[in-house]
Design an enzyme around this catalytic site. Structure first.
Site, PDB file in Angstrom:
ATOM      1  CB  CYS A  85      57.977   2.672  31.496  1.00  0.00           C
ATOM      2  SG  CYS A  85      56.957   3.266  30.554  1.00  0.00           S
ATOM      3  CG  HIS A 121      55.567   3.064  35.519  1.00  0.00           C
ATOM      4  ND1 HIS A 121      56.654   3.701  35.491  1.00  0.00           N
ATOM      5  CD2 HIS A 121      55.084   3.554  34.403  1.00  0.00           C
ATOM      6  CE1 HIS A 121      56.870   4.396  34.503  1.00  0.00           C
ATOM      7  NE2 HIS A 121      55.891   4.393  33.560  1.00  0.00           N
ATOM      8  CD  GLU A 126      57.513   2.560  39.124  1.00  0.00           C
ATOM      9  OE1 GLU A 126      57.802   1.260  38.414  1.00  0.00           O
ATOM     10  OE2 GLU A 126      57.685   3.530  38.241  1.00  0.00           O
TER      11      GLU A 126
HETATM   12  N1  GLN Z   1      58.592   7.722  26.554  1.00  0.00           N
HETATM   13  C1  GLN Z   1      58.282   6.612  26.715  1.00  0.00           C
HETATM   14  C2  GLN Z   1      56.655   6.251  25.764  1.00  0.00           C
HETATM   15  O1  GLN Z   1      56.107   7.463  26.044  1.00  0.00           O
HETATM   16  C3  GLN Z   1      58.153   5.834  27.898  1.00  0.00           C
HETATM   17  C4  GLN Z   1      57.465   6.359  28.985  1.00  0.00           C
HETATM   18  C5  GLN Z   1      57.851   6.200  30.447  1.00  0.00           C
HETATM   19  O2  GLN Z   1      58.777   5.418  30.483  1.00  0.00           O
HETATM   20  N2  GLN Z   1      56.830   6.395  31.347  1.00  0.00           N
HETATM   21  O3  GLN Z   1      56.456   5.536  25.614  1.00  0.00           O
END
Ligand code: GLN
Length: 537
Positions: free
Chosen positions: A385, A511, A513
């Protein structure tokens, strides 16, 4: 097999952090191992409608479900210990209950009646019990907080009422409490548990089972004493001593016949549980053949709970490789003032480097330093992310030569907005529940590294972010060695990029995970740990 749904309520006493969530999840795993279908509900006493807007340093990680709900961490434990698929209905806060009741009141549903905690709030809570317990044999309902808190009273009152409406063998209460060891007296103390059970009984709930957390096993004389003072049968009192790994809890509880006793109390006739998968995990945890060291470079490293699913997924990747994962937590902000040599020094003992998700600019430049180190030194690198977004910024600055590249989250008018807001997100003003959330399909490119790791063409992974890779710059990246190896089926969103020139450099916008289990490690984590082991040589 049970004929109607059976209910297990799990409450906590004395202090928080006794492992109530793990206990609920481990009990669920044992019931599942007996062939029963289980479902879970976590009730949280706070007023936020969900934990989505809460700081991870206060509340720990936000667990994202398939249907895009931002939920309590305990739902992660439920999914890791069992095969249940949690959704929004499986987590409810006091705030959400009030929100529902107030919405009904504004709509005129209460026909001019006075709306009160009893019966309106408690009725709504019982409705939530039923919504969360569809299609299962046993519903395990965990109440956050500690008995005696003002905040959790309506939940406990709802449980009391619910019990009164059901047959005796259909609903049980498990109370998880603390039995502390007092060193100077060399004694285990039952008084805190006595008080906590008394508080529960005052509310009208008599626990059927006590699970007593402590440093050591619960001796017979302590069980006898607890039984006498707490009005709970001696054979319904179980120990939950500190263990090396949470994954030892299913076999530990089973060795005391906790699952057998639960089935007796609930009148469930099932086969003996097949716990061989848990026994295998315990064996690997106790006697790993190898060891590997992973550096987690993030902003919320002071509270490890902030990265709960991630840490667990790395452990699972270790189990898949018969290896113990040693994690070092590195505060990305601290890398920012270091020279290149000093950064290399901090990271040199890591066999693999992972940069996780996050929000806000603080620490992002430090993440970029760690990513640059991993890329240039062929250290297996996993970006997730925000970690993925920063990896693309790093590449833009140091390979494409766009020294001013950034995400528009941090520099709104960056001349090279490698990561930016999609039009649909730009119009949103509410913070809660408005990101790209939940499971989305992703198509993996033929001959890519990720395609060989997953072994299939289409995957579904969970998202939680606002910003996306800027499609206008995709071609420029492809010309200098970036492969966008995972995209949405219509190719409009980048979900994965990888660097084929590097031994293991994979970055995902989602994600992974959230979908890893100890008994079934996520393929990316299993592969990342394997690559880190190879790097160790
Ligand atoms: N801040 C980034 C976004 O909003 C990544 C978010 C995250 O890592 N969950 O796209």
């Amino acid at each position: 097999m049970a004929h109607s749904t059976k209910y297990i309520f799990v409450t906590g006493g004395v202090i928080s952090s006794l492992g109530k969530g793990i206990s609920a999840a481990a009990i669920g795993s044992l019931l599942e191992a007996r062939g029963l279908r289980v479902n879970f509900l976590k009730l949280d006493p706070y007023i936020n409608v969900d934990p989505g807007t809460m700081n991870p340093l206060q509340h720990g990680e936000v667990y994202v479900t398939e249907d895009g709900a931002e939920t309590d961490m305990d739902l992660g434990h439920y999914e890791r210990f069992t095969h249940t698929h949690t959704r929004q209905v499986n987590n409810c806060t006091s705030g959400r209950i009030y929100y529902r009741v107030i919405t009904k009141e504004r709509r005129g549903d209460y026909l001019g009646g006075t709306v009160q905690v009893i019966p309106h709030i408690t009725d709504e809570i019982q409705l939530v019990f039923r919504e969360a317990s569809q299609d299962c044999d046993v519903a395990i309902i965990e109440v956050g907080g500690t008995v005696g808190d003002i905040e959790s009273l309506p939940f406990l009152e709802a449980i009391r009422q619910f019990r009164a409406k059901h047959e005796r063998g259909d609903v049980i209460n498990i109370h998880v409490t603390l039995v502390p060891y007092i060193k100077t007296a060399d004694e285990l103390k039952t008084k805190p548990t006595q008080h906590s059970v008394a508080a529960l009984m005052e509310i009208g709930i008599l626990p059927d089972i006590l699970v007593c957390r402590g440093e050591r096993d619960l001796p017979m004389d302590i069980r006898k004493k607890l039984a006498l003072f707490c009005n709970v049968r001696e054979d319904c009192i179980f120990g939950a001593r500190d263990v090396e790994s949470i994954y030892m809890m299913p076999t530990y509880f089973h060795s005391q016949n906790l699952d057998g006793r639960i089935c007796e109390l609930l009148n469930i006739w099932s086969r003996e549980p097949d716990i061989s998968a848990w026994e295998r995990i315990v064996e690997i945890i106790r006697h790993p053949e190898k060891e590997v060291s992973i550096a987690l470079v993030g902003k919320y490293v002071k509270l490890h709970e902030s990265y709960k699913s991630l840490i667990e997924a790395l452990n699972h990747g270790g189990y898949a490789n018969n290896a113990k994962v040693r994690l070092s937590y590195i505060d990305s902000e601290e890398l920012e003032s270091l020279t290149d040599e000093e950064v290399a020094d901090v990271l040199s003992s890591a066999d693999g480097i992972l940069v996780p998700g996050g929000f806000g600019v603080r620490g992002t430049e430090g993440k970029i330093r760690a990513i640059e180190y991993a890329r240039k030194n062929n250290v297996p690198f996993f970006g997730i992310c925000l970690g993925m977004q920063m990896a693309l910024v790093e590449y833009a600055r140091h390979v494409c030569g766009w020294t001013d590249a950034n995400s528009s989250e941090f520099v709104p008018d960056s001349p090279h907005p490698v990561i930016h807001l999609m039009a649909s997100q730009a119009e949103i003003t509410d913070k809660g529940g408005t990101m790209r959330l939940g499971a989305y399909p992703c198509v993996l490119a033929e001959n890519s590294h990720v395609r060989s790791i997953y072994g299939k063409r289409e995957i579904h992974e969970r998202h939680r972010h606002r910003y996306e890779v800027n499609n206008d710059l995709r071609q420029d990246f492809e010309l200098v060695g970036v492969v966008f190896s995972g995209t949405s089926p219509d190719n409009s969103l980048v979900e994965i990029f990888e660097l084929p020139s590097h031994p293991w450099f994979i970055c995902t916008q989602f994600h992974p995970e959230y979908q890893s289990k100890p008994t079934d490690a996520h393929p990316l984590f299993a592969s990342f740990i394997e690559a880190a082991l190879n790097n160790r040589g």
